[in-house]
Write a protein that holds these residues in place. Structure first.
Motif, mmCIF file in Angstrom:
data_model
loop_
_atom_site.group_PDB
_atom_site.id
_atom_site.type_symbol
_atom_site.label_atom_id
_atom_site.label_comp_id
_atom_site.label_asym_id
_atom_site.label_seq_id
_atom_site.Cartn_x
_atom_site.Cartn_y
_atom_site.Cartn_z
ATOM 1 N N ASN A 261 -7.801 -0.673 -9.380
ATOM 2 C CA ASN A 261 -8.792 -1.436 -8.621
ATOM 3 C C ASN A 261 -8.223 -1.878 -7.280
ATOM 4 N N THR A 262 -6.962 -2.297 -7.284
ATOM 5 C CA THR A 262 -6.324 -2.716 -6.034
ATOM 6 C C THR A 262 -6.189 -1.540 -5.076
ATOM 7 N N LEU A 263 -5.861 -0.374 -5.600
ATOM 8 C CA LEU A 263 -5.776 0.813 -4.745
ATOM 9 C C LEU A 263 -7.125 1.120 -4.097
ATOM 10 N N GLN A 264 -8.192 0.988 -4.876
ATOM 11 C CA GLN A 264 -9.520 1.210 -4.292
ATOM 12 C C GLN A 264 -9.838 0.171 -3.224
ATOM 13 N N ALA A 265 -9.420 -1.062 -3.455
ATOM 14 C CA ALA A 265 -9.643 -2.108 -2.455
ATOM 15 C C ALA A 265 -8.876 -1.808 -1.167
ATOM 16 N N ILE A 266 -7.638 -1.352 -1.301
ATOM 17 C CA ILE A 266 -6.853 -0.990 -0.113
ATOM 18 C C ILE A 266 -7.537 0.146 0.652
ATOM 19 N N GLU A 267 -7.997 1.148 -0.071
ATOM 20 C CA GLU A 267 -8.678 2.272 0.569
ATOM 21 C C GLU A 267 -9.940 1.832 1.304
ATOM 22 N N ALA A 268 -10.575 0.745 0.819
ATOM 23 C CA ALA A 268 -11.806 0.251 1.445
ATOM 24 C C ALA A 268 -11.516 -0.716 2.591
ATOM 25 N N GLY A 269 -10.247 -0.956 2.887
ATOM 26 C CA GLY A 269 -9.887 -1.825 3.994
ATOM 27 C C GLY A 269 -9.889 -3.304 3.665
ATOM 28 N N VAL A 270 -9.881 -3.655 2.385
ATOM 29 C CA VAL A 270 -9.862 -5.060 1.964
ATOM 30 C C VAL A 270 -8.455 -5.624 2.193
ATOM 31 N N PRO A 271 -8.320 -6.884 2.635
ATOM 32 C CA PRO A 271 -6.995 -7.466 2.874
ATOM 33 C C PRO A 271 -6.241 -7.719 1.565
ATOM 34 N N VAL A 272 -5.255 -6.898 1.276
ATOM 35 C CA VAL A 272 -4.446 -7.006 0.058
ATOM 36 C C VAL A 272 -3.024 -7.390 0.453
ATOM 37 N N ASP A 273 -2.540 -8.497 -0.101
ATOM 38 C CA ASP A 273 -1.155 -8.890 0.102
ATOM 39 C C ASP A 273 -0.259 -8.266 -0.964
ATOM 40 N N LEU A 274 -0.519 -8.602 -2.226
ATOM 41 C CA LEU A 274 0.317 -8.161 -3.337
ATOM 42 C C LEU A 274 -0.467 -7.293 -4.299
ATOM 43 N N VAL A 275 0.215 -6.305 -4.863
ATOM 44 C CA VAL A 275 -0.348 -5.464 -5.924
ATOM 45 C C VAL A 275 0.129 -6.018 -7.261
ATOM 46 N N PHE A 276 -0.818 -6.307 -8.133
ATOM 47 C CA PHE A 276 -0.487 -6.830 -9.457
ATOM 48 C C PHE A 276 -0.595 -5.741 -10.516
ATOM 49 N N GLN A 277 0.258 -5.861 -11.561
ATOM 50 C CA GLN A 277 0.092 -5.028 -12.757
ATOM 51 C C GLN A 277 0.915 -5.592 -13.903
ATOM 52 N N SER A 278 0.330 -5.583 -15.102
ATOM 53 C CA SER A 278 1.095 -5.843 -16.320
ATOM 54 C C SER A 278 1.908 -4.598 -16.647
ATOM 55 N N ILE A 279 3.150 -4.797 -17.065
ATOM 56 C CA ILE A 279 4.023 -3.660 -17.381
ATOM 57 C C ILE A 279 4.727 -3.917 -18.707
ATOM 58 N N GLY A 280 5.245 -2.842 -19.303
ATOM 59 C CA GLY A 280 5.977 -2.937 -20.557
ATOM 60 C C GLY A 280 7.262 -2.136 -20.504
ATOM 61 N N GLY A 281 8.008 -2.183 -21.606
ATOM 62 C CA GLY A 281 9.338 -1.605 -21.636
ATOM 63 C C GLY A 281 9.446 -0.221 -22.220
ATOM 64 N N THR A 282 8.300 0.414 -22.517
ATOM 65 C CA THR A 282 8.312 1.811 -22.953
ATOM 66 C C THR A 282 7.195 2.566 -22.246
ATOM 67 N N GLU A 283 7.355 3.864 -22.187
ATOM 68 C CA GLU A 283 6.326 4.699 -21.566
ATOM 69 C C GLU A 283 4.992 4.544 -22.290
ATOM 70 N N ALA A 284 5.039 4.472 -23.622
ATOM 71 C CA ALA A 284 3.804 4.356 -24.397
ATOM 72 C C ALA A 284 3.115 3.019 -24.153
ATOM 73 N N THR A 285 3.883 1.950 -23.997
ATOM 74 C CA THR A 285 3.282 0.654 -23.668
ATOM 75 C C THR A 285 2.562 0.728 -22.338
ATOM 76 N N ASN A 286 3.210 1.310 -21.349
ATOM 77 C CA ASN A 286 2.586 1.424 -20.034
ATOM 78 C C ASN A 286 1.366 2.330 -20.058
ATOM 79 N N ARG A 287 1.396 3.368 -20.893
ATOM 80 C CA ARG A 287 0.200 4.203 -21.043
ATOM 81 C C ARG A 287 -0.949 3.385 -21.612
ATOM 82 N N SER A 288 -0.640 2.454 -22.512
ATOM 83 C CA SER A 288 -1.701 1.609 -23.068
ATOM 84 C C SER A 288 -2.305 0.705 -22.004
ATOM 85 N N PHE A 289 -1.540 0.414 -20.949
ATOM 86 C CA PHE A 289 -2.058 -0.342 -19.812
ATOM 87 C C PHE A 289 -2.745 0.562 -18.777
#
Length: 501
Positions: A261-289
């Motif tokens: 969603n943040t990437l789409q906002a950046i592409e639309a010219g919306v003022p974005v300071d920070l990119v947020f994301q929840s992350i985990g400690g395994t590839e499978a956890t991150n895939r679930s996100f």
């Protein structure tokens, strides 16, 4: 007959050879296993993953996963065995297979052996003792950080008392910059969290103003949207940008939405300071996100291209543009823990964060619930472990000192954790109106809590934000954080607009 006997002989020989190989393999595995004897009983742990799990202080998530020690005696045996493991062993035995997991590949491939060299000869127990000694000062630990893996720091944390976790973490300094400078010694920043159950702009503005008047918001002004879609994200980002620009606040804004969603906002010219994301400690956890490392890299590059960070006195622009959140138990809840204990997997998430040079990393320590951290005692230790591990790895750690309403915890437990974390040098905490997030329905820390910690421990806001508070008439002159007794003239019109709405 002779032919049949011949075949029988070959078969018997083959079977004998097979049994010999199996017996040899079993003896080799036993020799390679980790073990410790208490009295007449010898405890054997087949691999490093099992040893780490059994050595972990008790928590409900590990018991739910079936990886916890059976009792306190087995836990002590595992901790004694773990103390004898060389740190170098973690470079040769992966707790999550290298070929199956991109986080493991990141950890191993990015390891700095030159930085690791000063402690390469130590065992886990020796490393704990060294960390508590005078040789392990701030400069030394900063240089060491790229040479440490998450599994190494998770292992040593399992041998530490609460005071050890705080004392060692306090030696670490991780400084980051976007519009302000965060993580300096003697400073405590706050995330101003003006969430609203319907994303009502007037309600958000009221909470935002309340926080600013209490000296909160130097880490970030961050909203968790109740309605998580791109149009709503764009609306909230525009509102935050207008507030920050109008009042010249030296902070950054963020809407905690999915990275796509943040990437789409950046592409639309919306003022974005920070990119947020929840992350985990395994590839499978991150895939679930719904993410992987490549997507995070794309998002970071997109945010950097906007060049919205301040230019500081040294001529460098603030370029820490990522905000990550983590939490013990997220991998288990996604069935992506690979048989590991939740604290070790949590530490691996910090290796993911470290790769992207974030401004902020926040362990939302009690948010996932009592299934993973049952009570105040487990939450307290987990928060200190997370902060300890993140800081040793060179990550700018903050903590949402929090619990859900069905956990066996209360505000006294949170006060204890908050005080210990602030004494340990945590980079930032949360600022929620009344400590009660009415949108996410959990208990956190308030604007008043941050003021109490600054007064109790002599801590100050980020330097740029502190100067802004003085210019705006929100705080009184002097080093201590003392709020002005009257409503500042500069914000009177904002209060009137809110009253009119």
């Amino acid at each position: 007959m002779s032919i049949r006997l011949c075949h029988r002989g070959k078969l018997a020989a083959t079977l004998r050879l097979s049994w010999c190989v199996l017996a040899l393999t079993e003896r080799m595995n036993k020799a390679m296993a980790y073990r410790h004897r208490i009295g007449l009983r010898e405890y054997v742990f087949d691999d490093l993953r099992t040893l780490m799990a059994r050595a972990s202080p008790m928590r409900s998530g590990d018991r739910l996963a079936g990886v916890a020690a059976a009792d306190s005696q087995e836990r002590v045996a595992a901790q004694m065995a773990l103390a004898e493991v060389p740190l170098a062993a973690f470079l040769n035995e992966a707790v999550v297979p290298y070929e199956d997991d991109e986080v493991t590949r990141l950890i191993i491939d990015m390891h700095d052996r030159a930085a690791f060299a000063p402690v390469a000869h130590l065992t886990v127990g020796d490393f704990r003792n060294w960390l508590l000694g005078e040789a392990a000062d701030t400069a030394t630990l900063t240089a060491l950080a790229p040479g440490l893996t998450p599994e190494m720091v998770a292992a040593v944390s399992k041998l530490c008392r609460v005071q050890d976790l705080a004392l060692i973490a306090r030696k670490c300094s991780v400084v980051t910059r976007f519009r302000g400078t965060l993580g300096l010694p003697g400073r405590l920043a706050t995330r101003l969290q003006p969430n609203h159950p319907t994303d009502d702009l007037a309600g958000i503005a009221a909470s935002l103003l309340d926080g600013l008047l209490m000296g909160s918001g130097d880490a970030v002004i961050g909203i968790n949207p109740a309605t998580d879609n791109v149009p709503q994200v764009r609306r909230l980002l525009a509102m935050l940008d207008e507030v920050v620009a109008r009042h010249g606040i030296p902070t950054q804004s963020c809407v905690l939405t999915h990275v796509t969603n943040t990437l789409q906002a950046i592409e639309a010219g919306v003022p974005v300071d920070l990119v947020f994301q929840s992350i985990g400690g395994t590839e499978a956890t991150n895939r679930s996100f719904g993410i992987d490392l490549a997507l995070l890299h794309e998002a970071r590059e997109a945010a950097l291209s906007l060049q919205r960070g301040a230019v500081f006195d040294n001529g460098h622009r603030g370029d820490h543009v990522m905000y990550f959140e983590t939490g013990q138990g997220s991998a288990l809840s996604a069935n992506a823990h690979h048989g590991c204990d939740q604290q070790t997997i949590e530490a691996r998430a910090y290796a993911v964060a470290r790769c992207f040079q974030p401004l902020l990393v926040n362990t939302v320590v009690g948010f996932i619930g009592p299934e993973y951290l049952f009570d105040g005692k487990q939450i307290l230790r987990a928060g200190l472990e997370d902060h300890f591990c993140g800081k040793l790895l060179g990550v700018p750690m903050g903590c949402d000192v929090c619990y859900t309403n069905h956990a066996e915890a209360d505000s006294d437990d949170m006060d204890a954790l908050l005080t210990l974390l602030c004494a340990a040098g945590v980079n930032f905490i949360m600022g929620v109106p009344g400590a009660d997030d009415i949108m996410l329905n959990y208990q956190s820390t308030s604007f008043h809590d941050a003021l109490a910690m600054r007064q109790l421990l002599g801590l100050r806001a980020a330097p740029e934000f502190e100067d802004w508070l003085l210019r705006m008439g929100i705080r009184e002159p002097g080093g201590a954080m003392r709020l002005a007794p009257a409503l500042p003239d500069a914000l009177t019109s904002a209060v009137r607009r809110l009253e009119a709405s």
